[in-house]
Design a protein around this motif. Sequence first.
Motif, PDB file in Angstrom:
ATOM      1  N   ALA A 104       0.843  -1.203   0.000  1.00 44.70           N
ATOM      2  CA  ALA A 104       0.000   0.000   0.000  1.00 44.70           C
ATOM      3  C   ALA A 104       0.875   1.248   0.000  1.00 44.70           C
ATOM      4  O   ALA A 104       1.947   1.274   0.604  1.00 44.70           O
ATOM      5  CB  ALA A 104      -0.908   0.004   1.224  1.00 44.70           C
ATOM      6  N   PRO A 105       0.438   2.321  -0.688  1.00 43.86           N
ATOM      7  CA  PRO A 105       1.187   3.580  -0.634  1.00 43.86           C
ATOM      8  C   PRO A 105       1.282   4.085   0.800  1.00 43.86           C
ATOM      9  O   PRO A 105       0.355   3.912   1.598  1.00 43.86           O
ATOM     10  CB  PRO A 105       0.359   4.523  -1.511  1.00 43.86           C
ATOM     11  CG  PRO A 105      -0.504   3.644  -2.347  1.00 43.86           C
ATOM     12  CD  PRO A 105      -0.759   2.413  -1.537  1.00 43.86           C
ATOM     13  N   LYS A 106       2.401   4.704   1.117  1.00 45.36           N
ATOM     14  CA  LYS A 106       2.583   5.219   2.479  1.00 45.36           C
ATOM     15  C   LYS A 106       1.490   6.217   2.844  1.00 45.36           C
ATOM     16  O   LYS A 106       1.072   6.299   4.005  1.00 45.36           O
ATOM     17  CB  LYS A 106       3.955   5.879   2.603  1.00 45.36           C
ATOM     18  CG  LYS A 106       4.294   6.297   4.037  1.00 45.36           C
ATOM     19  CD  LYS A 106       5.696   6.865   4.119  1.00 45.36           C
ATOM     20  CE  LYS A 106       6.057   7.186   5.572  1.00 45.36           C
ATOM     21  NZ  LYS A 106       5.146   8.149   6.191  1.00 45.36           N
ATOM     22  N   ALA A 107       1.002   6.961   1.835  1.00 48.41           N
ATOM     23  CA  ALA A 107      -0.065   7.928   2.100  1.00 48.41           C
ATOM     24  C   ALA A 107      -1.303   7.248   2.647  1.00 48.41           C
ATOM     25  O   ALA A 107      -1.971   7.772   3.546  1.00 48.41           O
ATOM     26  CB  ALA A 107      -0.404   8.686   0.819  1.00 48.41           C
ATOM     27  N   LEU A 108      -1.616   6.058   2.102  1.00 43.41           N
ATOM     28  CA  LEU A 108      -2.793   5.340   2.571  1.00 43.41           C
ATOM     29  C   LEU A 108      -2.583   4.831   3.989  1.00 43.41           C
ATOM     30  O   LEU A 108      -3.475   4.936   4.845  1.00 43.41           O
ATOM     31  CB  LEU A 108      -3.115   4.184   1.628  1.00 43.41           C
ATOM     32  CG  LEU A 108      -4.327   3.329   2.010  1.00 43.41           C
ATOM     33  CD1 LEU A 108      -5.587   4.181   2.077  1.00 43.41           C
ATOM     34  CD2 LEU A 108      -4.517   2.189   1.029  1.00 43.41           C
ATOM     35  N   LEU A 109      -1.409   4.290   4.258  1.00 49.11           N
ATOM     36  CA  LEU A 109      -1.125   3.797   5.607  1.00 49.11           C
ATOM     37  C   LEU A 109      -1.188   4.934   6.627  1.00 49.11           C
ATOM     38  O   LEU A 109      -1.739   4.776   7.723  1.00 49.11           O
ATOM     39  CB  LEU A 109       0.250   3.134   5.641  1.00 49.11           C
ATOM     40  CG  LEU A 109       0.431   1.888   4.767  1.00 49.11           C
ATOM     41  CD1 LEU A 109       1.844   1.339   4.900  1.00 49.11           C
ATOM     42  CD2 LEU A 109      -0.588   0.817   5.141  1.00 49.11           C
ATOM     43  N   ASP A 110      -0.639   6.087   6.252  1.00 49.89           N
ATOM     44  CA  ASP A 110      -0.670   7.241   7.158  1.00 49.89           C
ATOM     45  C   ASP A 110      -2.107   7.695   7.409  1.00 49.89           C
ATOM     46  O   ASP A 110      -2.483   8.047   8.536  1.00 49.89           O
ATOM     47  CB  ASP A 110       0.132   8.405   6.573  1.00 49.89           C
ATOM     48  CG  ASP A 110       1.634   8.119   6.550  1.00 49.89           C
ATOM     49  OD1 ASP A 110       2.054   7.195   7.269  1.00 49.89           O
ATOM     50  OD2 ASP A 110       2.358   8.807   5.809  1.00 49.89           O
ATOM     51  N   LYS A 111      -2.928   7.688   6.345  1.00 45.35           N
ATOM     52  CA  LYS A 111      -4.311   8.132   6.499  1.00 45.35           C
ATOM     53  C   LYS A 111      -5.111   7.145   7.344  1.00 45.35           C
ATOM     54  O   LYS A 111      -5.909   7.557   8.193  1.00 45.35           O
ATOM     55  CB  LYS A 111      -4.957   8.300   5.122  1.00 45.35           C
ATOM     56  CG  LYS A 111      -6.423   8.732   5.164  1.00 45.35           C
ATOM     57  CD  LYS A 111      -6.618  10.044   5.904  1.00 45.35           C
ATOM     58  CE  LYS A 111      -5.978  11.203   5.200  1.00 45.35           C
ATOM     59  NZ  LYS A 111      -6.278  12.500   5.861  1.00 45.35           N
ATOM     60  N   ALA A 166      -0.880 -10.016  12.319  1.00 44.19           N
ATOM     61  CA  ALA A 166       0.380  -9.452  11.845  1.00 44.19           C
ATOM     62  C   ALA A 166       0.230  -8.767  10.490  1.00 44.19           C
ATOM     63  O   ALA A 166       1.121  -8.028  10.066  1.00 44.19           O
ATOM     64  CB  ALA A 166       1.444 -10.546  11.748  1.00 44.19           C
ATOM     65  N   ASP A 167      -0.907  -8.993   9.796  1.00 44.13           N
ATOM     66  CA  ASP A 167      -1.144  -8.330   8.513  1.00 44.13           C
ATOM     67  C   ASP A 167      -1.387  -6.838   8.682  1.00 44.13           C
ATOM     68  O   ASP A 167      -1.227  -6.074   7.725  1.00 44.13           O
ATOM     69  CB  ASP A 167      -2.361  -8.951   7.808  1.00 44.13           C
ATOM     70  CG  ASP A 167      -2.150 -10.417   7.477  1.00 44.13           C
ATOM     71  OD1 ASP A 167      -0.998 -10.807   7.232  1.00 44.13           O
ATOM     72  OD2 ASP A 167      -3.144 -11.168   7.457  1.00 44.13           O
ATOM     73  N   VAL A 168      -1.799  -6.442   9.877  1.00 39.49           N
ATOM     74  CA  VAL A 168      -2.135  -5.041  10.141  1.00 39.49           C
ATOM     75  C   VAL A 168      -0.911  -4.347  10.741  1.00 39.49           C
ATOM     76  O   VAL A 168      -0.297  -4.869  11.679  1.00 39.49           O
ATOM     77  CB  VAL A 168      -3.328  -4.937  11.111  1.00 39.49           C
ATOM     78  CG1 VAL A 168      -3.700  -3.478  11.357  1.00 39.49           C
ATOM     79  CG2 VAL A 168      -4.523  -5.708  10.570  1.00 39.49           C
ATOM     80  N   PRO A 169      -0.508  -3.193  10.214  1.00 42.08           N
ATOM     81  CA  PRO A 169       0.646  -2.471  10.775  1.00 42.08           C
ATOM     82  C   PRO A 169       0.476  -2.215  12.268  1.00 42.08           C
ATOM     83  O   PRO A 169      -0.633  -1.979  12.759  1.00 42.08           O
ATOM     84  CB  PRO A 169       0.655  -1.159   9.983  1.00 42.08           C
ATOM     85  CG  PRO A 169      -0.010  -1.497   8.691  1.00 42.08           C
ATOM     86  CD  PRO A 169      -1.061  -2.508   9.034  1.00 42.08           C
ATOM     87  N   ASP A 170       1.582  -2.270  12.988  1.00 41.04           N
ATOM     88  CA  ASP A 170       1.543  -2.160  14.450  1.00 41.04           C
ATOM     89  C   ASP A 170       0.891  -0.873  14.932  1.00 41.04           C
ATOM     90  O   ASP A 170       0.153  -0.872  15.928  1.00 41.04           O
ATOM     91  CB  ASP A 170       2.967  -2.259  15.010  1.00 41.04           C
ATOM     92  CG  ASP A 170       3.555  -3.657  14.857  1.00 41.04           C
ATOM     93  OD1 ASP A 170       2.763  -4.601  14.668  1.00 41.04           O
ATOM     94  OD2 ASP A 170       4.792  -3.795  14.900  1.00 41.04           O
ATOM     95  N   ASP A 171       1.167   0.238  14.250  1.00 44.64           N
ATOM     96  CA  ASP A 171       0.601   1.520  14.674  1.00 44.64           C
ATOM     97  C   ASP A 171      -0.917   1.507  14.595  1.00 44.64           C
ATOM     98  O   ASP A 171      -1.596   2.207  15.359  1.00 44.64           O
ATOM     99  CB  ASP A 171       1.153   2.654  13.817  1.00 44.64           C
ATOM    100  CG  ASP A 171       2.630   2.913  14.087  1.00 44.64           C
ATOM    101  OD1 ASP A 171       3.091   2.535  15.179  1.00 44.64           O
ATOM    102  OD2 ASP A 171       3.299   3.480  13.207  1.00 44.64           O
TER     103      ASP A 171
END
Length: 523
Positions: free
Chosen positions: A284-291, A314-319
Motif C-alpha cells: 500500500a502507498p505510504k499515504a494510505l497507511l498514514d491516512k 500481523a497483517d495489520v501495521p503495528d501503529d
Amino acid sequence: MDDANSLFIGGGGPNYADPQSLILKYANRHGLIAGATGTGKTVTLQILAESFSKAGVPVILSDVKGDLSGLAHAGSPDFKLHEAFTSRAEKIGFDDYGYDAFPVTFWDLFGEQGHPVRTTISEMGPLLLSRLMELTDAQEGVLNIAFHVADEQGLALLDMKDLRAMLVWLGENDDAVSLEYGNVARSSIGAIQRRLLVLENQGADAFFGEPALDLNHMISTTQGGQGRINILAADKLMQSPRLYATFLLWMLSELFETLPEVGDPDKPKLVFFFDEAHLLFDDAPKALLDKVEQVARLIRSKGVGVYFVTQNPADVPDDILGQLGNRIQHALRAFTPKDQKALRLAAETFRANPAFDTREAITQVGVGEALVSTLEKKGMPSVVERTLIRPPSSQLGPISAPERTSVIAQSPVAGLYEAVVDRESAFEILRKRAADAAAEAEKLEQAEQQAEDAEEAEAERAREFQRARRYDGGSSRSKGTSKRSSRSDSVGTTFAKSLARQLGTKTGQTLVRGILGSLFKGR
C-alpha cells in the motif's frame, strides 16, 4: 439477544452459556476480526453488520469475495446449514433467533454490480493525489501550481482529462507560469502524466467524474430506523490496487473532514469494515497507511468505528493494530517459525483468562468459534473468552445476479448516479480557447495575405502605368499582339486612356497631386 446498549456476539464459557456482547458505546473504538481461511471470519463480519443495522447504525463494508451480498435476503429453513444454525442458537441461548433480510445498497466503482461511485479531481485535491502517486517535492509543487492556476482562471478540474489538459497547458506556458509561481519543469509534468496513466489503466476514468457521491447517501437509515448496509463490490477492484487505494484514501479523508466531533456517543454514527485487510496493506502507498493510522487514532471522536478483517493480526501495521480495542480471533495455524511467532504475538494481545492457555486455544477453536475480548466499562478490555459465534439471520453466501439487479433497482438512490454528467470544465474550456486562438490566427493570416495581394496588385498597376508612358516613335500597337487594331490610336490618345485609368487608382491620385503641386509652384 441484542439490546439497546449492546450487540450479541455469541456464547462463552465452558458450556457457551455466558453471553458475549459488544457494548455499543465502545463500538467506535475499532476492532479486529482475524483467522485462517475457512474458520468463520465472514460469518462474524455478517452477524456484526446485521446487529449494527438493527441498532440503527449505518455500515460500509468491502465485499472482496462477493459472498456478503446475502445480507440483502433472509436466510431459509431449506438452507443446508439450517439445522446446524438452529442447534447453535439453542446452545448459546439465542432464543429469538430467526431469519431476516437487511436494507442493503450495492456500490461499485465500475458501475457493474452496484451504483457507480465517483468523486472529482478537485475534491481529491493535490495533496492526496501527490501522496497517492508518491510524487517528489518538485512534482508535488507542479501539481499544486496546476490546481492553483485552474482555480484562478475558473477552470473546474472534474475528471482525468481535465487534469491532463491543465498539465499540457502548463507545459505550453511554462515560461510565463514559472515567472509567477516558480519553476515548472516539463520533466516533472511528464512524470505526473505517467503516474496518471497508471491510475487510468486501472480504471480511474470511471472513478473521477460527476455526479460525485454524496456520503450522506451512505450514512443513512431506513424509515423504520435500521442502518443501511452499504456493500462495495471489491472483487474486481482488488485487481486494481492503486484505484482501491485512491477510493479508500478519498473516503477516509471525506469522513474525517466532513463529520462533526461527537465525543463518545451512545452508539456509532457509522461502522466501516475492511474485509481481507491484508490485501489492502500489501504494497500500500505510504499515504494510505498514514491516512488509515490517522483515522484509527482520531475518527472515533466523530463516532466512526473501523474494523479490519484479515487472516493474521500481523497483517495489520503495528501503529494501527494498537488502536483496535475489540478483538475476535478465529483459529490460526502455526506450521512455520514465522507462523508461530505471529501466533504468540496474537495471544499476547489478549487479556489472559486463567481458565485456559490463550496461545493453545487459538490453534484449537473450531469453525464458528473464536476467542473474544471486547471493551467493557471505562474502555478496559474484557478477559478473553472462548466463544461460539451466533448464526446469521440473513442468507449465508451470495445472491444471484437477477436478485442483485432487483435490489439495485429498488434502492433509494436508484437513478441518481448511473448517468455520467460531463459538463463544461477545464478540458472543454482550454480546447475552446485553443480553437479560438487558431481561428484568430487564421484570420490574421488571411488579412496579411489580402494585404500582400493588394500591394502586389497596386505594384502591377504601377508597372502598367510606366509601360504606358514609354514612346518609341513607332506604331502604338502592342508588339506581342498578332491582330491589328480596327483603328489606329495616336500616342497621345493611348497615353490619355492609360492616364484616365490610373487617375481612378491611389497611384493615379498621387500623380495628379504631384503634377498640380508643380504647376502651382510654377506660378
